[in-house]
Design a protein around this motif. Sequence first.
Motif, short mmCIF file in Angstrom:
data_model
loop_
_atom_site.label_atom_id
_atom_site.label_comp_id
_atom_site.label_asym_id
_atom_site.label_seq_id
_atom_site.Cartn_x
_atom_site.Cartn_y
_atom_site.Cartn_z
N GLU A 76 0.85 -1.18 0.00
CA GLU A 76 0.00 0.00 0.00
C GLU A 76 0.89 1.23 0.00
OE1 GLU A 76 -2.68 -0.02 3.31
OE2 GLU A 76 -3.67 -1.86 2.67
N ALA A 77 0.38 2.31 -0.59
CA ALA A 77 1.11 3.57 -0.59
C ALA A 77 0.12 4.71 -0.71
CB ALA A 77 2.11 3.61 -1.74
N GLU A 78 0.54 5.89 -0.28
CA GLU A 78 -0.29 7.08 -0.37
C GLU A 78 0.50 8.23 -0.97
OE1 GLU A 78 -1.79 7.93 3.54
OE2 GLU A 78 -3.09 6.17 3.55
N GLY A 79 -0.23 9.22 -1.49
CA GLY A 79 0.39 10.42 -2.03
C GLY A 79 1.29 10.13 -3.22
N THR A 80 2.42 10.83 -3.27
CA THR A 80 3.34 10.63 -4.39
C THR A 80 3.90 9.22 -4.41
OG1 THR A 80 5.16 11.59 -3.13
CG2 THR A 80 3.96 13.08 -4.60
N ASP A 81 3.98 8.58 -3.25
CA ASP A 81 4.43 7.19 -3.21
C ASP A 81 3.47 6.28 -3.98
OD1 ASP A 81 6.63 7.87 -1.68
OD2 ASP A 81 5.69 7.29 0.23
N ALA A 82 2.17 6.63 -3.98
CA ALA A 82 1.19 5.84 -4.73
C ALA A 82 1.43 5.96 -6.23
CB ALA A 82 -0.23 6.29 -4.39
N ILE A 83 1.77 7.16 -6.70
CA ILE A 83 2.08 7.35 -8.12
C ILE A 83 3.36 6.61 -8.49
CG2 ILE A 83 2.62 9.06 -9.90
CD1 ILE A 83 -0.28 9.13 -8.95
N GLN A 84 4.36 6.67 -7.63
CA GLN A 84 5.60 5.93 -7.87
C GLN A 84 5.35 4.42 -7.89
OE1 GLN A 84 8.19 7.46 -4.82
NE2 GLN A 84 8.69 9.28 -6.01
N MET A 85 4.46 3.97 -7.01
CA MET A 85 4.11 2.55 -6.96
C MET A 85 3.42 2.14 -8.27
SD MET A 85 1.93 0.78 -3.96
CE MET A 85 1.06 -0.74 -4.19
N LEU A 86 2.53 3.00 -8.77
CA LEU A 86 1.87 2.72 -10.04
C LEU A 86 2.90 2.63 -11.16
CD1 LEU A 86 -0.52 2.48 -12.01
CD2 LEU A 86 -0.67 4.97 -11.98
N ALA A 87 3.82 3.57 -11.21
CA ALA A 87 4.85 3.55 -12.25
C ALA A 87 5.69 2.28 -12.18
CB ALA A 87 5.72 4.79 -12.14
N ALA A 88 6.04 1.86 -10.98
CA ALA A 88 6.84 0.64 -10.81
C ALA A 88 6.03 -0.60 -11.20
CB ALA A 88 7.32 0.53 -9.37
N TRP A 89 4.76 -0.63 -10.83
CA TRP A 89 3.93 -1.80 -11.10
C TRP A 89 3.56 -1.94 -12.57
CZ3 TRP A 89 2.22 -6.20 -8.83
CH2 TRP A 89 2.66 -6.40 -7.53
N THR A 90 3.67 -0.87 -13.34
CA THR A 90 3.32 -1.00 -14.76
C THR A 90 4.20 -2.03 -15.45
OG1 THR A 90 4.69 0.91 -15.35
CG2 THR A 90 2.32 1.28 -15.05
N SER A 91 5.43 -2.20 -14.98
CA SER A 91 6.28 -3.25 -15.55
C SER A 91 5.67 -4.62 -15.32
CB SER A 91 7.69 -3.18 -14.97
OG SER A 91 8.31 -1.99 -15.34
N ASN A 92 5.17 -4.86 -14.10
CA ASN A 92 4.51 -6.13 -13.80
C ASN A 92 3.22 -6.28 -14.59
OD1 ASN A 92 6.49 -6.79 -11.92
ND2 ASN A 92 5.40 -5.78 -10.27
N LEU A 93 2.45 -5.19 -14.67
CA LEU A 93 1.21 -5.23 -15.42
C LEU A 93 1.46 -5.48 -16.89
CD1 LEU A 93 -0.48 -2.18 -13.71
CD2 LEU A 93 -1.16 -4.57 -13.42
N GLU A 94 2.52 -4.87 -17.43
CA GLU A 94 2.86 -5.07 -18.83
C GLU A 94 3.28 -6.52 -19.08
OE1 GLU A 94 5.01 -2.47 -22.16
OE2 GLU A 94 6.27 -2.84 -20.42
#
Length: 137
Positions: free
Chosen positions: A113-131
């Motif tokens: 879990e993450a909040e704020g800018t950490d949530a956006i960074q988490m999304l960016a990192a997870w896009t590799s897994n999603l891809e």
Amino acid sequence: MQTAHPKNSNVSRPHPALIDLRNQFASLRMLKEGWDGHDAIPVNPSVLSHATACLEFVLSAKRHVPSPHVAPIADGGVQAEWYGDRYRFEIYFDEDGEIAAWSENLVTGVEMEAEGTDAIQMLAAWTSNLELDSLTA
């Protein structure tokens, strides 16, 4: 005189996931008060703008990440979610401008879990897994 053929054009085609995302957001803009049959408020236009900007930025960098399912939240926010065979990811943009994310690796059972800018960074990192998940599906 030569004419350019559409096949040879340097104009890139819009990312299919971006087109789908924009269509989903257009539907959310149409919601009226009480859209859930109760007391839900329409999605706040500034929330839509912020969510659109964040999600479009991430999707434009990863051509193979599928469009998320986007859903309104009764308090005027937006939720975007991806569910794959190995990963789940959700990000919330709420009425107060807060952002929160949650993910689960279905292979290892690890949740984050993450909040704020950490949530956006988490999304960016997870896009590799999603891809990767979308390419191997």
